[in-house]
Design a protein around this motif. Structure first.
Motif, PDB file in Angstrom:
ATOM      1  N   ASP A 164       2.916  -1.810  -8.166  1.00  0.00           N
ATOM      2  CA  ASP A 164       2.953  -2.915  -9.118  1.00  0.00           C
ATOM      3  C   ASP A 164       3.627  -4.166  -8.557  1.00  0.00           C
ATOM      4  N   GLY A 165       4.031  -4.125  -7.288  1.00  0.00           N
ATOM      5  CA  GLY A 165       4.615  -5.298  -6.647  1.00  0.00           C
ATOM      6  C   GLY A 165       6.129  -5.384  -6.718  1.00  0.00           C
ATOM      7  N   ARG A 166       6.756  -4.495  -7.477  1.00  0.00           N
ATOM      8  CA  ARG A 166       8.221  -4.495  -7.501  1.00  0.00           C
ATOM      9  C   ARG A 166       8.755  -3.901  -6.204  1.00  0.00           C
ATOM     10  N   GLY A 182      13.026  -2.810   7.362  1.00  0.00           N
ATOM     11  CA  GLY A 182      11.911  -1.913   7.106  1.00  0.00           C
ATOM     12  C   GLY A 182      11.524  -1.858   5.634  1.00  0.00           C
ATOM     13  N   PHE A 183      10.229  -1.998   5.362  1.00  0.00           N
ATOM     14  CA  PHE A 183       9.697  -1.867   4.012  1.00  0.00           C
ATOM     15  C   PHE A 183       8.620  -0.794   4.005  1.00  0.00           C
ATOM     16  N   GLU A 184       8.831   0.223   3.178  1.00  0.00           N
ATOM     17  CA  GLU A 184       7.844   1.280   2.981  1.00  0.00           C
ATOM     18  C   GLU A 184       6.994   0.939   1.762  1.00  0.00           C
ATOM     19  N   CYS A 185       5.673   0.987   1.932  1.00  0.00           N
ATOM     20  CA  CYS A 185       4.758   0.643   0.846  1.00  0.00           C
ATOM     21  C   CYS A 185       4.134   1.916   0.267  1.00  0.00           C
ATOM     22  N   GLU A 186       4.170   2.030  -1.032  1.00  0.00           N
ATOM     23  CA  GLU A 186       3.624   3.201  -1.724  1.00  0.00           C
ATOM     24  C   GLU A 186       2.108   3.266  -1.514  1.00  0.00           C
ATOM     25  N   ASN A 187       1.662   4.191  -0.662  1.00  0.00           N
ATOM     26  CA  ASN A 187       0.242   4.331  -0.359  1.00  0.00           C
ATOM     27  C   ASN A 187       0.029   5.651   0.358  1.00  0.00           C
ATOM     28  N   LEU A 188      -1.095   6.304   0.092  1.00  0.00           N
ATOM     29  CA  LEU A 188      -1.384   7.596   0.702  1.00  0.00           C
ATOM     30  C   LEU A 188      -1.709   7.488   2.192  1.00  0.00           C
ATOM     31  N   GLU A 198      -0.965  -7.188  -6.361  1.00  0.00           N
ATOM     32  CA  GLU A 198       0.471  -7.377  -6.606  1.00  0.00           C
ATOM     33  C   GLU A 198       1.302  -6.817  -5.447  1.00  0.00           C
ATOM     34  N   GLN A 199       0.847  -5.719  -4.882  1.00  0.00           N
ATOM     35  CA  GLN A 199       1.578  -5.100  -3.776  1.00  0.00           C
ATOM     36  C   GLN A 199       1.462  -5.947  -2.506  1.00  0.00           C
ATOM     37  N   LEU A 200       0.261  -6.432  -2.223  1.00  0.00           N
ATOM     38  CA  LEU A 200       0.069  -7.285  -1.052  1.00  0.00           C
ATOM     39  C   LEU A 200       0.884  -8.569  -1.173  1.00  0.00           C
ATOM     40  N   LEU A 201       0.949  -9.120  -2.384  1.00  0.00           N
ATOM     41  CA  LEU A 201       1.743 -10.329  -2.593  1.00  0.00           C
ATOM     42  C   LEU A 201       3.223 -10.059  -2.350  1.00  0.00           C
ATOM     43  N   ALA A 202       3.680  -8.880  -2.745  1.00  0.00           N
ATOM     44  CA  ALA A 202       5.088  -8.529  -2.528  1.00  0.00           C
ATOM     45  C   ALA A 202       5.394  -8.383  -1.036  1.00  0.00           C
TER      46      ALA A 202
END
Length: 307
Positions: free
Chosen positions: A80-82, A127-133, A143-147
Protein backbone atom coordinates in the motif's frame (compact mmCIF):
# COMPACT_ATOMS: atom_id res chain seq x y z
CA UNK A 1 32.40 10.16 2.92
CA UNK A 2 28.69 10.20 3.87
CA UNK A 3 27.75 9.91 7.51
CA UNK A 4 24.28 8.45 8.20
CA UNK A 5 21.90 10.94 9.84
CA UNK A 6 20.28 10.22 13.19
CA UNK A 7 17.34 7.84 13.22
CA UNK A 8 14.87 10.65 13.87
CA UNK A 9 16.29 12.66 10.96
CA UNK A 10 16.08 9.56 8.75
CA UNK A 11 12.34 9.32 9.44
CA UNK A 12 11.91 13.05 8.90
CA UNK A 13 13.63 12.85 5.51
CA UNK A 14 11.20 10.16 4.37
CA UNK A 15 8.17 12.09 5.58
CA UNK A 16 9.38 15.29 3.94
CA UNK A 17 9.47 13.41 0.61
CA UNK A 18 5.82 12.39 1.06
CA UNK A 19 6.31 8.90 2.50
CA UNK A 20 3.78 7.53 4.99
CA UNK A 21 6.01 6.18 7.75
CA UNK A 22 5.05 3.53 10.31
CA UNK A 23 7.47 3.29 13.23
CA UNK A 24 7.76 -0.28 14.54
CA UNK A 25 8.72 -0.70 18.19
CA UNK A 26 12.27 0.24 19.11
CA UNK A 27 13.37 0.62 15.48
CA UNK A 28 15.62 3.60 16.23
CA UNK A 29 18.02 1.45 18.28
CA UNK A 30 17.37 -1.97 16.73
CA UNK A 31 20.50 -2.88 14.73
CA UNK A 32 23.52 -5.16 14.35
CA UNK A 33 26.11 -2.51 15.23
CA UNK A 34 27.81 -4.86 17.69
CA UNK A 35 28.77 -7.11 14.77
CA UNK A 36 30.52 -4.48 12.66
CA UNK A 37 30.59 -0.83 11.62
CA UNK A 38 27.67 1.12 10.15
CA UNK A 39 28.79 3.71 7.61
CA UNK A 40 30.05 5.58 5.81
CA UNK A 41 27.02 5.10 3.58
CA UNK A 42 27.34 5.23 -0.19
CA UNK A 43 23.96 4.27 -1.61
CA UNK A 44 20.47 2.81 -1.33
CA UNK A 45 19.73 -0.86 -2.06
CA UNK A 46 16.29 -2.20 -2.99
CA UNK A 47 15.20 -5.80 -2.36
CA UNK A 48 12.11 -8.01 -2.54
CA UNK A 49 11.10 -10.17 0.41
CA UNK A 50 9.68 -13.40 -1.10
CA UNK A 51 6.86 -13.10 1.44
CA UNK A 52 3.13 -12.41 1.38
CA UNK A 53 1.14 -10.27 3.80
CA UNK A 54 2.34 -7.01 5.31
CA UNK A 55 2.16 -8.02 8.98
CA UNK A 56 4.14 -11.22 8.48
CA UNK A 57 6.63 -9.44 6.23
CA UNK A 58 7.26 -6.66 8.73
CA UNK A 59 7.69 -9.16 11.55
CA UNK A 60 10.30 -11.28 9.79
CA UNK A 61 12.18 -8.20 8.52
CA UNK A 62 12.30 -6.82 12.05
CA UNK A 63 13.08 -10.03 13.93
CA UNK A 64 14.88 -12.13 11.32
CA UNK A 65 15.20 -15.77 12.28
CA UNK A 66 17.59 -18.01 14.20
CA UNK A 67 20.30 -18.16 11.55
CA UNK A 68 20.03 -14.53 10.39
CA UNK A 69 18.96 -12.11 13.15
CA UNK A 70 17.09 -8.93 12.37
CA UNK A 71 16.78 -6.29 11.38
CA UNK A 72 16.93 -7.49 7.77
CA UNK A 73 16.58 -3.93 6.42
CA UNK A 74 15.85 -0.39 7.55
CA UNK A 75 12.41 -0.07 6.03
CA UNK A 76 9.78 -2.45 4.68
CA UNK A 77 7.91 -0.99 1.71
CA UNK A 78 4.42 -2.50 1.82
CA UNK A 79 2.05 -3.02 -1.10
CA UNK A 80 0.00 0.00 0.00
CA UNK A 81 3.04 2.29 -0.14
CA UNK A 82 3.57 2.69 3.59
CA UNK A 83 7.13 2.23 4.81
CA UNK A 84 7.49 0.37 8.09
CA UNK A 85 10.72 1.32 9.84
CA UNK A 86 12.08 -1.80 11.56
CA UNK A 87 15.69 -0.90 12.33
CA UNK A 88 18.38 1.71 12.01
CA UNK A 89 22.10 1.14 11.81
CA UNK A 90 23.78 -1.99 10.58
CA UNK A 91 21.20 -4.42 9.16
CA UNK A 92 21.49 -7.89 7.62
CA UNK A 93 20.26 -6.99 4.14
CA UNK A 94 23.08 -6.66 1.61
CA UNK A 95 25.61 -9.32 2.57
CA UNK A 96 28.91 -9.68 0.74
CA UNK A 97 29.08 -8.07 -2.69
CA UNK A 98 31.46 -6.83 -5.35
CA UNK A 99 34.01 -4.15 -4.47
CA UNK A 100 34.04 -2.99 -8.11
CA UNK A 101 30.31 -2.30 -7.85
CA UNK A 102 30.86 -0.30 -4.66
CA UNK A 103 33.55 1.78 -6.38
CA UNK A 104 31.18 2.47 -9.28
CA UNK A 105 28.37 3.50 -6.91
CA UNK A 106 30.69 5.88 -5.06
CA UNK A 107 31.82 7.39 -8.39
CA UNK A 108 28.22 7.29 -9.71
CA UNK A 109 29.35 5.53 -12.85
CA UNK A 110 27.88 2.65 -14.85
CA UNK A 111 27.89 -0.59 -12.89
CA UNK A 112 30.14 -3.52 -13.80
CA UNK A 113 28.84 -7.09 -13.65
CA UNK A 114 28.84 -8.28 -10.05
CA UNK A 115 31.04 -11.37 -10.09
CA UNK A 116 32.65 -11.31 -6.65
CA UNK A 117 31.45 -11.42 -3.05
CA UNK A 118 34.27 -9.76 -1.12
CA UNK A 119 32.87 -6.58 0.44
CA UNK A 120 30.52 -6.01 3.40
CA UNK A 121 27.45 -4.29 1.96
CA UNK A 122 25.64 -4.14 5.30
CA UNK A 123 28.02 -1.37 6.30
CA UNK A 124 27.66 0.82 3.22
CA UNK A 125 24.03 0.74 2.06
CA UNK A 126 20.61 1.75 3.28
CA UNK A 127 18.32 -1.21 2.70
CA UNK A 128 14.62 -1.35 1.81
CA UNK A 129 12.80 -4.66 1.54
CA UNK A 130 9.69 -4.56 -0.66
CA UNK A 131 6.75 -6.85 0.04
CA UNK A 132 6.67 -9.10 -3.04
CA UNK A 133 6.86 -12.82 -3.79
CA UNK A 134 9.70 -12.25 -6.22
CA UNK A 135 8.33 -14.70 -8.78
CA UNK A 136 7.88 -12.19 -11.59
CA UNK A 137 4.10 -12.61 -11.35
CA UNK A 138 3.30 -10.80 -8.09
CA UNK A 139 2.28 -7.25 -9.05
CA UNK A 140 4.01 -4.06 -7.98
CA UNK A 141 1.22 -1.57 -7.16
CA UNK A 142 1.65 2.06 -8.16
CA UNK A 143 1.63 3.09 -4.49
CA UNK A 144 4.54 0.77 -3.74
CA UNK A 145 6.61 1.95 -6.71
CA UNK A 146 5.98 5.55 -5.69
CA UNK A 147 7.21 4.78 -2.18
CA UNK A 148 10.43 3.26 -3.59
CA UNK A 149 10.92 6.40 -5.65
CA UNK A 150 10.28 8.72 -2.72
CA UNK A 151 12.43 6.83 -0.19
CA UNK A 152 15.40 6.63 -2.55
CA UNK A 153 15.08 10.28 -3.53
CA UNK A 154 14.85 11.39 0.09
CA UNK A 155 18.20 9.84 0.96
CA UNK A 156 19.86 10.89 -2.29
CA UNK A 157 18.68 14.46 -1.71
CA UNK A 158 20.07 14.48 1.82
CA UNK A 159 23.50 13.18 0.79
CA UNK A 160 23.73 15.02 -2.53
CA UNK A 161 23.67 11.80 -4.55
CA UNK A 162 22.15 11.21 -7.96
CA UNK A 163 19.87 8.33 -8.94
CA UNK A 164 23.04 6.40 -9.86
CA UNK A 165 23.53 5.75 -6.13
CA UNK A 166 20.35 3.64 -6.00
CA UNK A 167 20.92 0.00 -6.89
CA UNK A 168 19.23 -3.39 -6.77
CA UNK A 169 20.36 -6.38 -4.76
CA UNK A 170 21.00 -8.14 -8.07
CA UNK A 171 23.50 -5.40 -8.97
CA UNK A 172 25.46 -6.06 -5.77
CA UNK A 173 25.60 -9.77 -5.00
CA UNK A 174 26.16 -12.59 -7.52
CA UNK A 175 23.14 -14.83 -7.97
CA UNK A 176 20.56 -12.36 -6.66
CA UNK A 177 17.51 -11.43 -8.73
CA UNK A 178 15.70 -8.85 -6.60
CA UNK A 179 13.68 -6.75 -6.96
CA UNK A 180 12.30 -8.94 -9.75
CA UNK A 181 9.56 -7.35 -11.82
CA UNK A 182 10.56 -3.71 -11.33
CA UNK A 183 11.46 -1.80 -14.51
CA UNK A 184 14.72 -0.47 -13.14
CA UNK A 185 15.55 1.96 -15.94
CA UNK A 186 12.13 3.53 -15.44
CA UNK A 187 12.59 3.65 -11.67
CA UNK A 188 16.00 5.30 -12.00
CA UNK A 189 14.42 7.90 -14.32
CA UNK A 190 11.61 8.55 -11.83
CA UNK A 191 14.08 9.09 -9.00
CA UNK A 192 16.18 11.39 -11.16
CA UNK A 193 13.13 13.40 -12.20
CA UNK A 194 12.11 13.82 -8.57
CA UNK A 195 15.63 15.02 -7.79
CA UNK A 196 15.58 17.34 -10.80
CA UNK A 197 18.65 15.70 -12.35
CA UNK A 198 19.58 13.44 -15.23
CA UNK A 199 19.00 9.77 -14.53
CA UNK A 200 22.72 8.96 -14.60
CA UNK A 201 24.30 5.70 -15.67
CA UNK A 202 22.08 2.65 -15.82
CA UNK A 203 23.54 -0.83 -15.84
CA UNK A 204 23.56 -1.91 -19.47
CA UNK A 205 24.61 -5.51 -18.98
CA UNK A 206 21.78 -8.06 -18.95
CA UNK A 207 20.71 -9.68 -15.73
CA UNK A 208 22.59 -12.96 -15.16
CA UNK A 209 20.86 -16.10 -16.36
CA UNK A 210 19.07 -18.02 -13.66
CA UNK A 211 21.05 -21.09 -12.57
CA UNK A 212 19.19 -24.38 -12.20
CA UNK A 213 19.51 -27.10 -9.58
CA UNK A 214 18.28 -30.64 -10.20
CA UNK A 215 16.45 -31.96 -7.13
CA UNK A 216 17.14 -35.57 -8.12
CA UNK A 217 20.88 -35.07 -8.65
CA UNK A 218 21.22 -32.91 -5.54
CA UNK A 219 19.52 -35.52 -3.36
CA UNK A 220 21.77 -38.22 -4.79
CA UNK A 221 24.83 -36.15 -3.87
CA UNK A 222 23.44 -35.42 -0.41
CA UNK A 223 22.69 -39.07 0.31
CA UNK A 224 25.99 -40.46 -0.96
CA UNK A 225 28.22 -41.77 1.83
CA UNK A 226 31.96 -41.87 1.05
CA UNK A 227 32.52 -44.22 4.00
CA UNK A 228 30.28 -46.83 2.37
CA UNK A 229 30.44 -46.10 -1.32
CA UNK A 230 34.03 -44.93 -1.60
CA UNK A 231 33.61 -41.81 -3.78
CA UNK A 232 30.76 -39.34 -3.12
CA UNK A 233 28.41 -38.41 -5.95
CA UNK A 234 29.62 -35.23 -7.64
CA UNK A 235 27.17 -32.59 -8.86
CA UNK A 236 27.85 -28.92 -9.65
CA UNK A 237 24.49 -27.87 -8.15
CA UNK A 238 25.84 -28.68 -4.68
CA UNK A 239 28.01 -25.56 -4.82
CA UNK A 240 25.02 -23.43 -5.86
CA UNK A 241 23.10 -24.64 -2.81
CA UNK A 242 26.11 -24.21 -0.53
CA UNK A 243 26.55 -20.62 -1.76
CA UNK A 244 22.90 -19.96 -0.85
CA UNK A 245 23.45 -21.42 2.62
CA UNK A 246 26.57 -19.26 3.06
CA UNK A 247 24.54 -16.20 2.07
CA UNK A 248 21.87 -17.05 4.66
CA UNK A 249 24.56 -17.32 7.35
CA UNK A 250 24.00 -21.07 7.77
CA UNK A 251 27.30 -22.35 6.39
CA UNK A 252 30.84 -21.03 6.81
CA UNK A 253 32.39 -19.87 3.54
CA UNK A 254 35.29 -22.32 4.00
CA UNK A 255 32.82 -25.19 3.39
CA UNK A 256 31.75 -23.86 -0.03
CA UNK A 257 33.52 -26.74 -1.76
CA UNK A 258 30.88 -28.58 -3.79
CA UNK A 259 30.92 -31.57 -1.44
CA UNK A 260 27.61 -32.35 0.30
CA UNK A 261 29.21 -33.63 3.49
CA UNK A 262 28.06 -33.68 7.09
CA UNK A 263 28.63 -29.94 7.54
CA UNK A 264 26.42 -29.10 4.55
CA UNK A 265 23.80 -31.57 5.79
CA UNK A 266 23.74 -29.80 9.16
CA UNK A 267 23.52 -26.38 7.51
CA UNK A 268 20.67 -27.44 5.23
CA UNK A 269 18.81 -28.92 8.22
CA UNK A 270 18.98 -25.48 9.85
CA UNK A 271 17.43 -24.01 6.70
CA UNK A 272 14.62 -26.60 6.78
CA UNK A 273 13.88 -25.72 10.41
CA UNK A 274 13.84 -21.97 9.75
CA UNK A 275 10.60 -20.12 9.05
CA UNK A 276 11.60 -19.26 5.48
CA UNK A 277 12.74 -22.84 4.88
CA UNK A 278 9.35 -24.25 5.83
CA UNK A 279 9.61 -24.68 9.60
CA UNK A 280 10.13 -28.45 9.39
CA UNK A 281 10.80 -30.55 12.47
CA UNK A 282 12.04 -34.03 13.32
CA UNK A 283 12.78 -36.36 10.42
CA UNK A 284 11.48 -33.75 7.98
CA UNK A 285 14.51 -31.58 8.83
CA UNK A 286 17.18 -34.18 8.05
CA UNK A 287 19.41 -32.00 5.89
CA UNK A 288 18.47 -33.83 2.69
CA UNK A 289 16.82 -31.37 0.26
CA UNK A 290 13.12 -31.83 -0.44
CA UNK A 291 11.15 -30.06 -3.19
CA UNK A 292 9.51 -27.48 -0.92
CA UNK A 293 12.54 -26.39 1.10
CA UNK A 294 14.75 -26.32 -2.02
CA UNK A 295 12.25 -24.19 -3.97
CA UNK A 296 12.05 -21.82 -1.01
CA UNK A 297 15.84 -21.52 -0.96
CA UNK A 298 15.89 -21.01 -4.72
CA UNK A 299 13.38 -18.18 -4.56
CA UNK A 300 15.52 -16.35 -2.04
CA UNK A 301 18.89 -17.13 -3.62
CA UNK A 302 17.91 -16.82 -7.28
CA UNK A 303 18.16 -20.36 -8.66
CA UNK A 304 15.46 -22.51 -10.27
CA UNK A 305 14.66 -26.04 -9.14
CA UNK A 306 14.13 -28.72 -11.80
CA UNK A 307 13.44 -32.43 -11.45
Amino acid sequence: MATPPSASTFAQLLRAEGVTVVEVGDWETHNRNTKGPWGPVHGVMIHHTVTKGTAATVKICRDGYSSLPGPLCHGVIAKDGRIHLVGYGRANHAGLGDDDVLAAVIAEQGLPVDNEANTDGNRYFYGFECENLGDGQDPWPAEQLLAIERAAAALCRHHGWSAASVIRHLDWQPGKIDPKGVDWAAMRSRIAKRLGTASGPVKSTPAPSTPTVSLKRLRAAAKSDPAKAGTPVSYSGVKTVEAALVDRGLLAKTYLDGHYGTTTVAAYAKWQRSTLGGGYRGDDADGIPGPDSLKRLGLKAGFKVVD
